[in-house]
Scaffold this motif. Structure first.
Motif, PDB file in Angstrom:
ATOM      1  N   VAL A  17      39.720  68.218  63.627  1.00  0.00           N
ATOM      2  CA  VAL A  17      39.284  68.361  62.234  1.00  0.00           C
ATOM      3  C   VAL A  17      39.556  67.087  61.443  1.00  0.00           C
ATOM      4  CG1 VAL A  17      39.710  69.585  60.065  1.00  0.00           C
ATOM      5  CG2 VAL A  17      39.516  70.864  62.197  1.00  0.00           C
ATOM      6  N   LEU A  18      40.698  66.460  61.686  1.00  0.00           N
ATOM      7  CA  LEU A  18      41.102  65.279  60.923  1.00  0.00           C
ATOM      8  C   LEU A  18      40.666  63.967  61.572  1.00  0.00           C
ATOM      9  CD1 LEU A  18      44.734  66.304  59.891  1.00  0.00           C
ATOM     10  CD2 LEU A  18      42.610  66.620  58.628  1.00  0.00           C
ATOM     11  N   ARG A 109      48.376  61.364  73.185  1.00  0.00           N
ATOM     12  CA  ARG A 109      48.308  62.590  73.981  1.00  0.00           C
ATOM     13  C   ARG A 109      49.174  63.683  73.376  1.00  0.00           C
ATOM     14  NH1 ARG A 109      47.957  62.967  80.481  1.00  0.00           N
ATOM     15  NH2 ARG A 109      47.485  65.203  80.586  1.00  0.00           N
ATOM     16  N   ALA A 110      50.320  63.302  72.860  1.00  0.00           N
ATOM     17  CA  ALA A 110      51.221  64.299  72.280  1.00  0.00           C
ATOM     18  C   ALA A 110      50.570  65.060  71.131  1.00  0.00           C
ATOM     19  CB  ALA A 110      52.501  63.623  71.801  1.00  0.00           C
ATOM     20  N   LEU A 111      49.711  64.383  70.382  1.00  0.00           N
ATOM     21  CA  LEU A 111      49.052  65.019  69.243  1.00  0.00           C
ATOM     22  C   LEU A 111      47.635  65.487  69.570  1.00  0.00           C
ATOM     23  CD1 LEU A 111      50.208  62.806  66.233  1.00  0.00           C
ATOM     24  CD2 LEU A 111      51.212  64.913  67.131  1.00  0.00           C
ATOM     25  N   GLY A 112      47.235  65.349  70.812  1.00  0.00           N
ATOM     26  CA  GLY A 112      45.902  65.802  71.201  1.00  0.00           C
ATOM     27  C   GLY A 112      44.793  65.032  70.519  1.00  0.00           C
ATOM     28  N   ALA A 113      45.034  63.767  70.198  1.00  0.00           N
ATOM     29  CA  ALA A 113      44.033  62.958  69.503  1.00  0.00           C
ATOM     30  C   ALA A 113      43.011  62.413  70.493  1.00  0.00           C
ATOM     31  CB  ALA A 113      44.714  61.811  68.764  1.00  0.00           C
ATOM     32  N   GLY A 114      41.835  62.091  69.990  1.00  0.00           N
ATOM     33  CA  GLY A 114      40.807  61.473  70.816  1.00  0.00           C
ATOM     34  C   GLY A 114      39.466  62.179  70.764  1.00  0.00           C
ATOM     35  N   LEU A 285      41.627  55.160  66.436  1.00  0.00           N
ATOM     36  CA  LEU A 285      42.893  55.882  66.382  1.00  0.00           C
ATOM     37  C   LEU A 285      44.015  54.997  65.843  1.00  0.00           C
ATOM     38  CD1 LEU A 285      42.739  57.900  69.714  1.00  0.00           C
ATOM     39  CD2 LEU A 285      42.383  58.756  67.399  1.00  0.00           C
ATOM     40  N   ASP A 286      43.965  53.729  66.155  1.00  0.00           N
ATOM     41  CA  ASP A 286      44.961  52.801  65.622  1.00  0.00           C
ATOM     42  C   ASP A 286      44.891  52.773  64.096  1.00  0.00           C
ATOM     43  OD1 ASP A 286      46.959  50.857  65.676  1.00  0.00           O
ATOM     44  OD2 ASP A 286      45.537  49.201  65.906  1.00  0.00           O
ATOM     45  N   LEU A 287      43.669  52.722  63.555  1.00  0.00           N
ATOM     46  CA  LEU A 287      43.503  52.625  62.107  1.00  0.00           C
ATOM     47  C   LEU A 287      43.799  53.930  61.388  1.00  0.00           C
ATOM     48  CD1 LEU A 287      40.258  50.468  61.691  1.00  0.00           C
ATOM     49  CD2 LEU A 287      42.613  49.738  62.114  1.00  0.00           C
ATOM     50  N   THR A 288      43.668  55.054  62.081  1.00  0.00           N
ATOM     51  CA  THR A 288      43.801  56.359  61.417  1.00  0.00           C
ATOM     52  C   THR A 288      45.049  57.131  61.834  1.00  0.00           C
ATOM     53  OG1 THR A 288      42.429  57.442  63.121  1.00  0.00           O
ATOM     54  CG2 THR A 288      41.287  56.564  61.170  1.00  0.00           C
ATOM     55  N   LYS A 289      45.990  56.498  62.492  1.00  0.00           N
ATOM     56  CA  LYS A 289      47.175  57.197  62.987  1.00  0.00           C
ATOM     57  C   LYS A 289      47.867  58.005  61.897  1.00  0.00           C
ATOM     58  CE  LYS A 289      51.723  56.444  65.097  1.00  0.00           C
ATOM     59  NZ  LYS A 289      52.700  55.436  65.573  1.00  0.00           N
ATOM     60  N   GLU A 290      47.927  57.457  60.685  1.00  0.00           N
ATOM     61  CA  GLU A 290      48.645  58.150  59.611  1.00  0.00           C
ATOM     62  C   GLU A 290      47.989  59.479  59.250  1.00  0.00           C
ATOM     63  OE1 GLU A 290      46.557  55.973  55.745  1.00  0.00           O
ATOM     64  OE2 GLU A 290      48.645  55.570  56.226  1.00  0.00           O
ATOM     65  N   TRP A 291      46.684  59.619  59.502  1.00  0.00           N
ATOM     66  CA  TRP A 291      46.030  60.894  59.213  1.00  0.00           C
ATOM     67  C   TRP A 291      46.630  62.018  60.056  1.00  0.00           C
ATOM     68  CZ3 TRP A 291      40.061  59.520  59.277  1.00  0.00           C
ATOM     69  CH2 TRP A 291      39.828  58.528  58.324  1.00  0.00           C
ATOM     70  N   TYR A 292      46.978  61.704  61.282  1.00  0.00           N
ATOM     71  CA  TYR A 292      47.518  62.711  62.190  1.00  0.00           C
ATOM     72  C   TYR A 292      48.966  63.065  61.855  1.00  0.00           C
ATOM     73  CZ  TYR A 292      43.397  61.629  64.987  1.00  0.00           C
ATOM     74  OH  TYR A 292      42.097  61.436  65.413  1.00  0.00           O
ATOM     75  N   GLU A 293      49.616  62.196  61.101  1.00  0.00           N
ATOM     76  CA  GLU A 293      51.024  62.402  60.775  1.00  0.00           C
ATOM     77  C   GLU A 293      51.233  63.087  59.434  1.00  0.00           C
ATOM     78  OE1 GLU A 293      52.177  58.325  60.984  1.00  0.00           O
ATOM     79  OE2 GLU A 293      52.687  58.422  63.123  1.00  0.00           O
ATOM     80  N   TYR A 296      48.463  68.721  55.644  1.00  0.00           N
ATOM     81  CA  TYR A 296      47.178  69.040  55.021  1.00  0.00           C
ATOM     82  C   TYR A 296      47.245  68.810  53.512  1.00  0.00           C
ATOM     83  CZ  TYR A 296      45.318  71.300  59.224  1.00  0.00           C
ATOM     84  OH  TYR A 296      44.835  71.567  60.483  1.00  0.00           O
ATOM     85  N   ALA A 297      48.384  69.113  52.909  1.00  0.00           N
ATOM     86  CA  ALA A 297      48.523  68.941  51.468  1.00  0.00           C
ATOM     87  C   ALA A 297      48.348  67.484  51.064  1.00  0.00           C
ATOM     88  CB  ALA A 297      49.884  69.457  51.008  1.00  0.00           C
ATOM     89  N   GLU A 298      48.900  66.575  51.860  1.00  0.00           N
ATOM     90  CA  GLU A 298      48.770  65.145  51.557  1.00  0.00           C
ATOM     91  C   GLU A 298      47.326  64.681  51.700  1.00  0.00           C
ATOM     92  OE1 GLU A 298      52.594  62.762  52.911  1.00  0.00           O
ATOM     93  OE2 GLU A 298      51.957  64.151  54.469  1.00  0.00           O
ATOM     94  N   ILE A 299      46.614  65.248  52.667  1.00  0.00           N
ATOM     95  CA  ILE A 299      45.255  64.799  52.950  1.00  0.00           C
ATOM     96  C   ILE A 299      44.248  65.426  51.991  1.00  0.00           C
ATOM     97  CG2 ILE A 299      43.403  64.861  54.672  1.00  0.00           C
ATOM     98  CD1 ILE A 299      45.689  64.814  56.799  1.00  0.00           C
ATOM     99  N   PHE A 300      44.394  66.730  51.769  1.00  0.00           N
ATOM    100  CA  PHE A 300      43.407  67.454  50.970  1.00  0.00           C
ATOM    101  C   PHE A 300      43.856  67.736  49.538  1.00  0.00           C
ATOM    102  CE2 PHE A 300      42.326  68.436  55.359  1.00  0.00           C
ATOM    103  CZ  PHE A 300      40.947  68.276  55.358  1.00  0.00           C
ATOM    104  N   GLY A 301      45.084  67.339  49.212  1.00  0.00           N
ATOM    105  CA  GLY A 301      45.569  67.540  47.842  1.00  0.00           C
ATOM    106  C   GLY A 301      45.857  68.983  47.505  1.00  0.00           C
ATOM    107  N   THR A 302      46.204  69.792  48.521  1.00  0.00           N
ATOM    108  CA  THR A 302      46.499  71.204  48.264  1.00  0.00           C
ATOM    109  C   THR A 302      47.997  71.445  48.253  1.00  0.00           C
ATOM    110  OG1 THR A 302      46.375  71.679  50.640  1.00  0.00           O
ATOM    111  CG2 THR A 302      44.358  71.938  49.335  1.00  0.00           C
TER     112      THR A 302
END
Length: 302
Positions: A17-18, A109-114, A285-293, A296-302
């Motif tokens: 999703v992210l 791999r730990a975060l299932g990214a890719g 993934l290098d540029l967006t690593k912080e998105w995975y960390e 949801y509140a930080e990303i979507f403002g909820t």
């Protein structure tokens, strides 16, 4: 109507999703509190439905709402869409083996990214990518929302993405005046008419039996698709050999690797050259690593 789909080992719904901004573009919507991704789609020539996806353990839960009575074949179609948009059938093992060779990507791999979220069709992905060029994300969202509301099917508030045939019927002036997509207007007209007219078989781009050079040549033939858009379209069809650099990527790379100093595209290309056929995915993934960390509140403002 509800059903479930078995998920591959290590799959993380959140990470798909992210993975990039598509979850924020109509006809997708994401509820971060419920952790549910919704999508409005055309299940046959006239029937529309809204599918909701969420993860529970090793299963993808799929809930379907429609004003029409759905057949078993419609549910099969929705299941196929779910597998495609969430990349459930992608073999990520070679990518994770490559990531294991690079300590800075031990988190992947730990975060299932890719796995990168994508639309049900290459046509929709390409239209949306054109709509991201040279504009703010807010403008991209508006353009895509207008496309769905003006040309999509279904009830108000649950419109689908328009078909190539629906888009091909409209003149350039419609896209300028009603969709508000500016200089992109002739590009959307040209693409939709090529696809609707059968001179561009855009959906075969996702068929990996088609030679990569053929796919790249066809992508390059689409007016309005430059190196940035082409590189990202390729990522969404599972070909990761190009970066797809835009102004945001340049700025983010400079912050991460050059202490904010301006850097050339050639230097960025050189940095990721050692990742071979996977370099486009490692770059993203290098540029967006912080998105995975982030939460949801930080990303979507909820």
């Amino acid at each position: 109507m509800n059903f479930s789909i078995a998920l591959p080992p290590g799959f993380r719904f959140r990470s798909v999703v992210l993975s990039h901004g598509w979850a924020d573009l109509a006809p997708f919507s994401f509820d971060p509190q419920r952790e549910v991704l919704s999508f409005n789609l055309l299940v046959d020539g006239s029937t529309t439905a809204t599918a909701e996806f969420s993860q529970k353990g090793r299963s993808l839960l799929v809930g379907v709402r429609s004003r029409a009575r759905l057949r078993d074949s419609d549910l099969t179609r929705i299941g196929t869409v779910a597998r495609s948009v969430l990349r459930l059938d992608a073999d990520m093992a070679p990518f994770y083996r490559e990531a294991a060779r690079h300590p800075e990507f031990g988190w992947v791999r730990a975060l299932g990214a890719g796995r990168l979220l994508r639309a049900p069709s290459a046509f929709e992905d390409t239209v949306k990518m054109i709509c991201t060029t040279n504009c703010t994300w807010a403008l991209t969202k508006m353009i895509v929302r207008n496309l769905c509301e003006e040309l999509g099917r279904g009830p108000a508030g649950a419109k689908t993405f328009p078909t190539p045939a629906e888009m091909a019927k409209r003149p350039e002036s419609f896209y300028r005046n009603r969709i508000r997509c500016g200089y992109r207007s002739p590009y959307l007209v040209g693409l939709s008419r090529r696809v609707a007219g059968g001179t561009l078989d855009i959906e075969r781009w996702r068929d990996h039996s088609v030679p990569p050079e053929t796919v790249r040549a066809e992508i390059a033939s689409v007016k309005g698709v430059g190196p940035y858009a082409a590189g990202n379209i390729l990522k969404l069809i599972g070909r990761y050999g190009e970066l797809g650099i835009d102004s945001w990527c340049r700025k983010q790379y400079a912050l991460l690797h050059r202490r904010g100093r301006r850097v050339s595209d050639a230097a960025i290309e050189k940095h990721y050259a050692g990742f071979g056929e996977w370099k486009g995915l490692f770059f993203w993934l290098d540029l967006t690593k912080e998105w995975y960390e982030k939460s949801y509140a930080e990303i979507f403002g909820t």
